[in-house]
Scaffold this active site. Structure first.
Site, mmCIF file in Angstrom:
data_model
loop_
_atom_site.group_PDB
_atom_site.id
_atom_site.type_symbol
_atom_site.label_atom_id
_atom_site.label_comp_id
_atom_site.label_asym_id
_atom_site.label_seq_id
_atom_site.Cartn_x
_atom_site.Cartn_y
_atom_site.Cartn_z
ATOM 1 N N LEU A 111 131.378 -60.184 -80.122
ATOM 2 C CA LEU A 111 130.865 -58.828 -79.953
ATOM 3 C C LEU A 111 129.376 -58.954 -79.658
ATOM 4 C CD1 LEU A 111 131.774 -55.873 -80.086
ATOM 5 C CD2 LEU A 111 131.175 -55.864 -82.511
ATOM 6 N N ASP A 112 128.932 -58.387 -78.529
ATOM 7 C CA ASP A 112 127.542 -58.531 -78.091
ATOM 8 C C ASP A 112 126.568 -58.067 -79.168
ATOM 9 O OD1 ASP A 112 128.381 -59.482 -75.652
ATOM 10 O OD2 ASP A 112 128.144 -57.579 -74.600
ATOM 11 N N PRO A 113 125.360 -58.655 -79.204
ATOM 12 C CA PRO A 113 124.361 -58.226 -80.197
ATOM 13 C C PRO A 113 124.066 -56.732 -80.160
ATOM 14 C CG PRO A 113 123.670 -60.284 -79.184
ATOM 15 C CD PRO A 113 124.892 -59.828 -78.435
ATOM 16 N N LEU A 114 124.041 -56.127 -78.967
ATOM 17 C CA LEU A 114 123.705 -54.698 -78.882
ATOM 18 C C LEU A 114 124.841 -53.806 -79.362
ATOM 19 C CD1 LEU A 114 125.121 -52.898 -76.399
ATOM 20 C CD2 LEU A 114 123.767 -54.414 -74.994
ATOM 21 N N ALA A 115 126.023 -54.386 -79.599
ATOM 22 C CA ALA A 115 127.192 -53.608 -79.997
ATOM 23 C C ALA A 115 127.341 -53.588 -81.510
ATOM 24 C CB ALA A 115 128.447 -54.191 -79.361
#
Length: 345
Positions: A71-75
Site C-alpha cells: 500500500l503506497d505511503p500516501l494511502a
C-alpha cells in the site's frame, strides 16, 4: 535514552569481535517468540508497507512477519500483515479482490501519477459529471492497463521506480487487469471527483486516474487513496496503529492480551473448502504423508483444501485421485488468535 546518574564513566568501548555480534544477534532472535495470525493494520498516511511490517513485528516481538500487498505511503487503509505461520497463506490474500476509495484531481498529470510527483502536463479543462459517468463503463471488466512508471514492476531485473528515479525513460507494456466495479461517489467541486473501485490483482489505481483524465480530454492524478478491502479483510477487521500500541501497553501490564488483535491464520482461506480429518490421519499428514480417502463418508471435494483436526488448522493440501496430499503443514505452537476472533462482524 534516559540520563546517566554516574558522574564519571569510562569511555564506551565498541566490541568489533564478529563472534560477539553474532552472539548478540542470536540473543535477539532467541528473545523473539512464535506468534501466528493476521493483523489488519489501518495504515496511516506517510508510512511505507515495509515500515508497517517492522512496527508490527516489534510490537508482537514476533519471529516472522510479512504483508499481503503493498500500500503506497500516501494511502491509508487496510494492510493485512501475516505473523508466523500465517505467512504461508499470504498468496491467498494477494489473489483476492481489492476495494479502494480514491480522489482524482483534474488538470494535472504527474510523473508518479499521484500528488507526490512532479507536474508533467496541465489542462484548463474540467470534466462534467455527465462525461465522467459516461466514461465509467470503459473502465469496467477486463481492460489493458499500462502500469505507472514509478511501480515495483521489474524491467530486466531492475525495479521500474529505480530506473525512473535515475532519469531513465521507462516503457512498460500494457497488461490485462480486471475491474469488477467502478462508481462515482462524489464530485465536491470541478477540480476533484471521488470514486470507488473494486478490482483484481495487479490493478494500479494511479494508472486508472491517469487514463481517465486523458480520455476525458484533460489530465488527472490521485490526490487521496484509501484501501477498504483486501481479500477476506474489510474495514471491520482494521485496527489503527494507536489502538494497537495501546493494546500492547495494556498487555505488557497484564491487563489484556495481544491475541485479541489477531485474526486466525485460516481467515485468509475463506474461499477454499475445509476438510476435517481424524487424529490418526492428522498425524500422517503432519509427517508429510498422503492419506487415502476411503469409505462411503469420504469427502467428494477435489483441488486445494485446508485440513483441520479437532477444529484446529493443520495443513494446506491437494485432494485428488482418492487421497489427500499435504502441501504446507502449519505448526501453531505459540500465541494465536483469541477463540472469539473466529467470529467477525
Amino acid at each position: 535514552m534516559g540520563g546517566n546518574s554516574q558522574p564519571h564513566q569510562e569511555p564506551r568501548r565498541v566490541n568489533n569481535d564478529p563472534r560477539a555480534k553474532q552472539q548478540k544477534g542470536n540473543q535477539v532472535r532467541r528473545d523473539r517468540r512464535d506468534v501466528h495470525g493476521w493483523v489488519v493494520l489501518d495504515k496511516p498516511i506517510g508510512m511505507t508497507s515495509t515500515q508497517a511490517v517492522a512496527v508490527l513485528k516489534r510490537l508482537f516481538n514476533a519471529k516472522r512477519a510479512g504483508h499481503a500487498g503493498t500500500l503506497d505511503p500516501l494511502a491509508s487503509g487496510g494492510l493485512p500483515i501475516a505473523l508466523g505461520e500465517a505467512t504461508k497463506t499470504v498468496p491467498f490474500v494477494m489473489d483476492g479482490r481489492k476495494r479502494y476509495q480514491f480522489t482524482v484531481c483534474w488538470g494535472e498529470e504527474r510523473d508518479t501519477d499521484d500528488i507526490e510527483g512532479r507536474v508533467t502536463a496541465t489542462s484548463e479543462l474540467r470534466p462534467t459529471r455527465e462525461a465522467i459517468l459516461a466514461l465509467l463503463p470503459r473502465f469496467t471488466g477486463v481492460i489493458e492497463q499500462i502500469p505507472p512508471r514509478y511501480s515495483a514492476i521489474k524491467i530486466q531485473g531492475e525495479r521500474a521506480y529505480d530506473l525512473a528515479r535515475d532519469g531513465e525513460v521507462v516503457e512498460l507494456a500494457p497488461r490485462p487487469v480486471e475491474i469488477h466495479r467502478l462508481t462515482l461517489v462524489d464530485q465536491p467541486d470541478n477540480d476533484r471527483a471521488v470514486f470507488e473501485a473494486e478490482c483484481g490483482k495487479g490493478t494500479y489505481v494511479r494508472a486508472l486516474a491517469r487514463d481517465m483524465g486523458r480520455i476525458l480530454g484533460t489530465y488527472g492524478h490521485i490526490c487521496a487513496l484509501r484501501r477498504t478491502l483486501v481479500g477476506p479483510f474489510g474495514e471491520n477487521d482494521m485496527i489503527p496503529l494507536d489502538q494497537l500500541e495501546a493494546l500492547c501497553d495494556r498487555a505488557a501490564s497484564g491487563e489484556g492480551s495481544l491475541a485479541d488483535a489477531l485474526l486466525p491464520v485460516e481467515t485468509a482461506l475463506d474461499d477454499i473448502p475445509a476438510l476435517a480429518v481424524t487424529r490418526a490421519d492428522a498425524a500422517r499428514l503432519h509427517r508429510g504423508q498422503a492419506v487415502l480417502l476411503r469409505g462411503r463418508d469420504a469427502p467428494t471435494c477435489s483441488g486445494t483444501v485446508y485440513v483441520t483436526v479437532a477444529g484446529r488448522l493443520l495443513a494446506l493440501a491437494e485432494v485428488g485421485n482418492g487421497e489427500i496430499i499435504p502441501k504446507r503443514v502449519f505448526n501453531l505452537t505459540g500465541l494465536t488468535a483469541s477463540p472469539g476472533r473466529n467470529e467477525r462482524n
